[in-house]
Design a protein around this motif. Sequence first.
Motif, PDB file in Angstrom:
ATOM      1  N   THR A  40      15.120   3.782  18.989  1.00  0.00           N
ATOM      2  CA  THR A  40      14.751   3.081  17.766  1.00  0.00           C
ATOM      3  C   THR A  40      13.976   4.019  16.834  1.00  0.00           C
ATOM      4  O   THR A  40      13.918   5.221  17.043  1.00  0.00           O
ATOM      5  CB  THR A  40      13.927   1.833  18.098  1.00  0.00           C
ATOM      6  N   ARG A  41      13.375   3.458  15.816  1.00  0.00           N
ATOM      7  CA  ARG A  41      12.694   4.254  14.801  1.00  0.00           C
ATOM      8  C   ARG A  41      11.469   4.987  15.358  1.00  0.00           C
ATOM      9  O   ARG A  41      10.843   4.534  16.319  1.00  0.00           O
ATOM     10  CB  ARG A  41      12.240   3.357  13.644  1.00  0.00           C
ATOM     11  N   ARG A  49      13.974   8.928  12.590  1.00  0.00           N
ATOM     12  CA  ARG A  49      15.166   8.232  13.094  1.00  0.00           C
ATOM     13  C   ARG A  49      16.012   9.186  13.916  1.00  0.00           C
ATOM     14  O   ARG A  49      16.131  10.365  13.585  1.00  0.00           O
ATOM     15  CB  ARG A  49      16.011   7.697  11.932  1.00  0.00           C
ATOM     16  N   GLU A  69      16.185  12.788  12.138  1.00  0.00           N
ATOM     17  CA  GLU A  69      15.838  12.795  10.716  1.00  0.00           C
ATOM     18  C   GLU A  69      14.324  12.928  10.607  1.00  0.00           C
ATOM     19  O   GLU A  69      13.576  12.023  11.006  1.00  0.00           O
ATOM     20  CB  GLU A  69      16.311  11.496  10.069  1.00  0.00           C
ATOM     21  N   TYR A 277      21.292  -4.240  13.988  1.00  0.00           N
ATOM     22  CA  TYR A 277      20.947  -2.817  13.989  1.00  0.00           C
ATOM     23  C   TYR A 277      22.102  -1.949  13.489  1.00  0.00           C
ATOM     24  O   TYR A 277      21.906  -0.760  13.228  1.00  0.00           O
ATOM     25  CB  TYR A 277      20.502  -2.366  15.389  1.00  0.00           C
ATOM     26  N   GLY A 281      19.804  -0.875   7.961  1.00  0.00           N
ATOM     27  CA  GLY A 281      19.180   0.396   8.269  1.00  0.00           C
ATOM     28  C   GLY A 281      19.204   1.295   7.058  1.00  0.00           C
ATOM     29  O   GLY A 281      19.452   0.846   5.929  1.00  0.00           O
ATOM     30  N   PHE A 282      18.951   2.575   7.302  1.00  0.00           N
ATOM     31  CA  PHE A 282      18.897   3.546   6.208  1.00  0.00           C
ATOM     32  C   PHE A 282      20.223   3.597   5.458  1.00  0.00           C
ATOM     33  O   PHE A 282      20.254   3.675   4.229  1.00  0.00           O
ATOM     34  CB  PHE A 282      18.531   4.914   6.777  1.00  0.00           C
ATOM     35  N   ASP A 309      22.812   4.680  10.531  1.00  0.00           N
ATOM     36  CA  ASP A 309      22.065   5.920  10.296  1.00  0.00           C
ATOM     37  C   ASP A 309      20.583   5.758  10.614  1.00  0.00           C
ATOM     38  O   ASP A 309      19.721   6.382   9.984  1.00  0.00           O
ATOM     39  CB  ASP A 309      22.249   6.398   8.853  1.00  0.00           C
ATOM     40  N   THR A 310      20.311   4.944  11.638  1.00  0.00           N
ATOM     41  CA  THR A 310      18.923   4.618  11.971  1.00  0.00           C
ATOM     42  C   THR A 310      18.688   4.575  13.476  1.00  0.00           C
ATOM     43  O   THR A 310      17.617   4.969  13.951  1.00  0.00           O
ATOM     44  CB  THR A 310      18.537   3.255  11.362  1.00  0.00           C
ATOM     45  N   TYR A 311      19.669   4.120  14.235  1.00  0.00           N
ATOM     46  CA  TYR A 311      19.504   3.882  15.666  1.00  0.00           C
ATOM     47  C   TYR A 311      20.624   4.536  16.465  1.00  0.00           C
ATOM     48  O   TYR A 311      21.669   4.900  15.920  1.00  0.00           O
ATOM     49  CB  TYR A 311      19.530   2.380  15.961  1.00  0.00           C
TER      50      TYR A 311
END
Length: 342
Positions: A40-41, A49, A69, A277, A281-282, A309-311
């Motif tokens: 996760t974040r 991320r 990221e 999810y 997200g991003f 693009d997050t998880y």
Amino acid sequence: MSKVQILSGGSLPQIPWQDRPANDSHDAPVWRYSENPIITRNPVPGVARVFNSAVAPWKDGFIAVFRGEQVNGIPHVYQGTSKDGIHWQIDPEKVPFTNDAGESFLPPYAYDPRLVKVEDTYYAIWCQDFYGASIGMAKTRDFKTFTRLENPFIPFNRNAVLFPRRVNGHYLLLSRPSDSGHTPFGDIWLSRSPDMKFWGMHRHVMSAGSSWWESVKIGSGAAPIETSEGWLLFYHGASSTCNGFVYSFGAAILDIDEPSIVKYRCENFLLTPEECYEERGFVPNVCFPCAALTDADTGRIAIYYGAADTYLGLAFTRVDELVDYIKAHSVLRASDRELGIL
């Protein structure tokens, strides 16, 4: 049901696995891990991320190269280890890429890595800047020293992945020629090399499809899996909506000796953004496969994919069920069946 054999990778009894839920109503025989996302974040200091990442068996567990990221917005490649392929210890330092002399040689940024073992060497392949969007490569045998190789192509190119063995004496690489932007087009191509330095004999493999989910562009995902039916390839496809692209993933089977020829290509997606999810997200509405683990003894496959693009997410399938589904729903174009040279 056919009895399809996985011919590469060997036994992996510790493969991450969860049986398909009895109440799963999806058409395709691919199902999500119930505890997704597995990363996760803000997983480690300095990294906001982790997604679009690759995993391989290593010693008595697993090793990964992650797209991390950073909190300054610049992506780089990070490394992690896991006993079960689900719970990860991530090194907060970037992968220490070097040149042949052992001197530090980090790319200005790097993203969407793949990780493939060919013979006794592991190769990391990623997207980077080489005077434009391009492909970077490095090799390692111990995951302590990563020596960068010559960039295989000039810009612009993305989504590269190696085959796990040579074919007819050549290393094989799939890629997606593109542009320097968000690429509103893209086909999958195959290139050959005798030495991992000089690449040529380029062949077209597949164009963006007529199905909605892959109508804008496609790109290779996990390293092709060698099976008794051919090379099983997971790949992503993008569709266009009034709110931007939607990334799903599907699968095809390539000829074992001439992988520029597509034997079967599933017209249906295998996984499309449906969970929160994946949708939020991003970058919303993304399912982006980058790695697959296999167990030849049971036919089990575990697929790692980036979500929004997050998880980092995990999904499962069985090779028998999947190949049967691909064949039952296969739709080929004339360009899929040919050698890819006009």
